[in-house]
Scaffold this motif. Structure first.
Motif, mmCIF file in Angstrom:
data_model
loop_
_atom_site.group_PDB
_atom_site.id
_atom_site.type_symbol
_atom_site.label_atom_id
_atom_site.label_comp_id
_atom_site.label_asym_id
_atom_site.label_seq_id
_atom_site.Cartn_x
_atom_site.Cartn_y
_atom_site.Cartn_z
ATOM 1 N N GLN A 45 23.822 2.170 50.249
ATOM 2 C CA GLN A 45 22.364 2.230 50.264
ATOM 3 C C GLN A 45 21.923 3.655 50.547
ATOM 4 O O GLN A 45 22.426 4.318 51.460
ATOM 5 N N LEU A 46 20.956 4.132 49.744
ATOM 6 C CA LEU A 46 20.385 5.459 49.942
ATOM 7 C C LEU A 46 19.403 5.380 51.108
ATOM 8 O O LEU A 46 18.485 4.565 51.094
ATOM 9 N N LEU A 47 19.623 6.221 52.120
ATOM 10 C CA LEU A 47 18.778 6.195 53.307
ATOM 11 C C LEU A 47 17.740 7.302 53.326
ATOM 12 O O LEU A 47 16.583 7.078 53.650
ATOM 13 N N ARG A 48 18.188 8.541 53.020
ATOM 14 C CA ARG A 48 17.318 9.711 53.178
ATOM 15 C C ARG A 48 17.500 10.685 52.024
ATOM 16 O O ARG A 48 18.525 10.684 51.362
ATOM 17 N N ARG A 49 16.481 11.536 51.855
ATOM 18 C CA ARG A 49 16.550 12.601 50.860
ATOM 19 C C ARG A 49 16.309 13.935 51.553
ATOM 20 O O ARG A 49 15.614 14.010 52.575
ATOM 21 N N HIS A 50 16.878 14.982 50.961
ATOM 22 C CA HIS A 50 16.678 16.343 51.447
ATOM 23 C C HIS A 50 16.603 17.257 50.233
ATOM 24 O O HIS A 50 17.577 17.390 49.494
ATOM 25 N N TRP A 51 15.431 17.822 49.995
ATOM 26 C CA TRP A 51 15.207 18.717 48.860
ATOM 27 C C TRP A 51 14.928 20.121 49.362
ATOM 28 O O TRP A 51 14.238 20.293 50.371
ATOM 29 N N ILE A 52 15.400 21.109 48.603
ATOM 30 C CA ILE A 52 15.005 22.500 48.809
ATOM 31 C C ILE A 52 14.456 22.985 47.471
ATOM 32 O O ILE A 52 15.156 22.974 46.457
ATOM 33 N N ILE A 53 13.179 23.350 47.467
ATOM 34 C CA ILE A 53 12.468 23.757 46.252
ATOM 35 C C ILE A 53 12.143 25.239 46.415
ATOM 36 O O ILE A 53 11.505 25.630 47.402
ATOM 37 N N THR A 54 12.586 26.064 45.452
ATOM 38 C CA THR A 54 12.405 27.505 45.550
ATOM 39 C C THR A 54 11.674 28.014 44.314
ATOM 40 O O THR A 54 12.082 27.717 43.190
ATOM 41 N N ASP A 55 10.587 28.767 44.530
ATOM 42 C CA ASP A 55 9.882 29.331 43.376
ATOM 43 C C ASP A 55 10.479 30.701 43.026
ATOM 44 O O ASP A 55 11.391 31.195 43.697
ATOM 45 N N GLY A 65 13.014 13.250 54.075
ATOM 46 C CA GLY A 65 12.317 11.998 54.316
ATOM 47 C C GLY A 65 13.189 10.787 54.063
ATOM 48 O O GLY A 65 14.313 10.884 53.575
ATOM 49 N N GLU A 66 12.623 9.651 54.401
ATOM 50 C CA GLU A 66 13.295 8.375 54.202
ATOM 51 C C GLU A 66 13.257 7.985 52.735
ATOM 52 O O GLU A 66 12.215 8.089 52.093
ATOM 53 N N GLY A 67 14.379 7.556 52.200
ATOM 54 C CA GLY A 67 14.440 6.983 50.859
ATOM 55 C C GLY A 67 13.885 7.884 49.772
ATOM 56 O O GLY A 67 13.762 9.101 49.936
ATOM 57 N N VAL A 68 13.564 7.251 48.654
ATOM 58 C CA VAL A 68 12.960 7.933 47.502
ATOM 59 C C VAL A 68 11.840 7.052 46.969
ATOM 60 O O VAL A 68 11.996 5.850 46.868
ATOM 61 N N VAL A 69 10.706 7.639 46.656
ATOM 62 C CA VAL A 69 9.510 6.937 46.170
ATOM 63 C C VAL A 69 9.270 5.613 46.917
ATOM 64 O O VAL A 69 8.992 4.586 46.316
ATOM 65 N N GLY A 70 9.395 5.669 48.242
ATOM 66 C CA GLY A 70 9.116 4.497 49.067
ATOM 67 C C GLY A 70 10.212 3.435 49.063
ATOM 68 O O GLY A 70 10.007 2.343 49.599
ATOM 69 N N GLU A 71 11.353 3.726 48.477
ATOM 70 C CA GLU A 71 12.444 2.747 48.406
ATOM 71 C C GLU A 71 13.725 3.322 48.998
ATOM 72 O O GLU A 71 13.905 4.541 49.043
ATOM 73 N N GLN A 72 14.586 2.431 49.409
ATOM 74 C CA GLN A 72 15.939 2.784 49.846
ATOM 75 C C GLN A 72 16.899 1.922 49.016
ATOM 76 O O GLN A 72 17.386 0.891 49.478
ATOM 77 N N PRO A 73 17.140 2.348 47.775
ATOM 78 C CA PRO A 73 17.903 1.496 46.856
ATOM 79 C C PRO A 73 19.333 1.225 47.312
ATOM 80 O O PRO A 73 19.988 2.085 47.899
ATOM 81 N N TYR A 74 19.762 -0.003 47.036
ATOM 82 C CA TYR A 74 21.129 -0.456 47.322
ATOM 83 C C TYR A 74 21.855 -0.542 45.986
ATOM 84 O O TYR A 74 21.384 -1.218 45.062
ATOM 85 N N LEU A 75 22.974 0.166 45.885
ATOM 86 C CA LEU A 75 23.699 0.249 44.624
ATOM 87 C C LEU A 75 25.123 -0.257 44.769
ATOM 88 O O LEU A 75 25.912 0.302 45.535
ATOM 89 N N ARG A 76 25.428 -1.302 44.020
ATOM 90 C CA ARG A 76 26.809 -1.769 43.948
ATOM 91 C C ARG A 76 27.593 -0.818 43.044
ATOM 92 O O ARG A 76 26.989 -0.088 42.254
ATOM 93 N N PRO A 77 28.912 -0.813 43.113
ATOM 94 C CA PRO A 77 29.689 0.050 42.225
ATOM 95 C C PRO A 77 29.272 -0.154 40.764
ATOM 96 O O PRO A 77 29.143 -1.281 40.294
#
Length: 127
Positions: A45-55, A65-77
């Motif tokens: 399960q995806l818990l958190r995201r960490h982005w670095i955006i450089t111009d 932040g927590e998850g992505v687009v308000g979700e914490q997707p669970y992915l089976r193999p």
């Protein structure tokens, strides 16, 4: 051959959103669509995201932040999850990279690196 128990493939496609941008005010808006595939042997399960955006001026924005687009997707193999989000920078070109933090069904926390990808108002053609 060694089996990778915790492995996630990440693919990103970007689009410049001219209709949402205001170049005169140094605001360039991009959407990015991320496809996350669990290529490992353990569900996670995806818990958190960490982005670095450089111009292009070297100005960095960090997003954690927590998850992505308000979700914490669970992915089976073998399963995939896709989402689209947006960001803005002050220059017509920039770069993003980061990581996702996941937890496997076996209780192991691991990071999935997101390789750097380009944000650009124009597609560059290479010959």
């Amino acid at each position: 051959m060694e089996t990778k128990f915790h492995f996630v493939d990440i693919d990103v496609k970007t689009t410049y959103l001219a209709q949402d941008s205001q170049p005169g005010q140094a605001q360039y808006v991009f959407s990015y669509t991320v496809t996350i595939k669990n290529s490992g042997a353990v569900a996670a399960q995806l818990l958190r995201r960490h982005w670095i955006i450089t111009d292009a001026n070297g100005i960095k924005i960090e997003v954690i932040g927590e998850g992505v687009v308000g979700e914490q997707p669970y992915l089976r193999p073998g399963e995939k999850f896709q989402y689209t989000s947006m960001t803005s920078i002050r220059t017509p070109v920039g770069v993003m990279h980061g990581s996702y933090q996941l937890i496997g069904d076996d209780g192991v926390m691991f990071d999935a690196p997101i390789p750097a990808f380009r944000l650009a108002t124009l597609r560059q053609v290479f010959h």
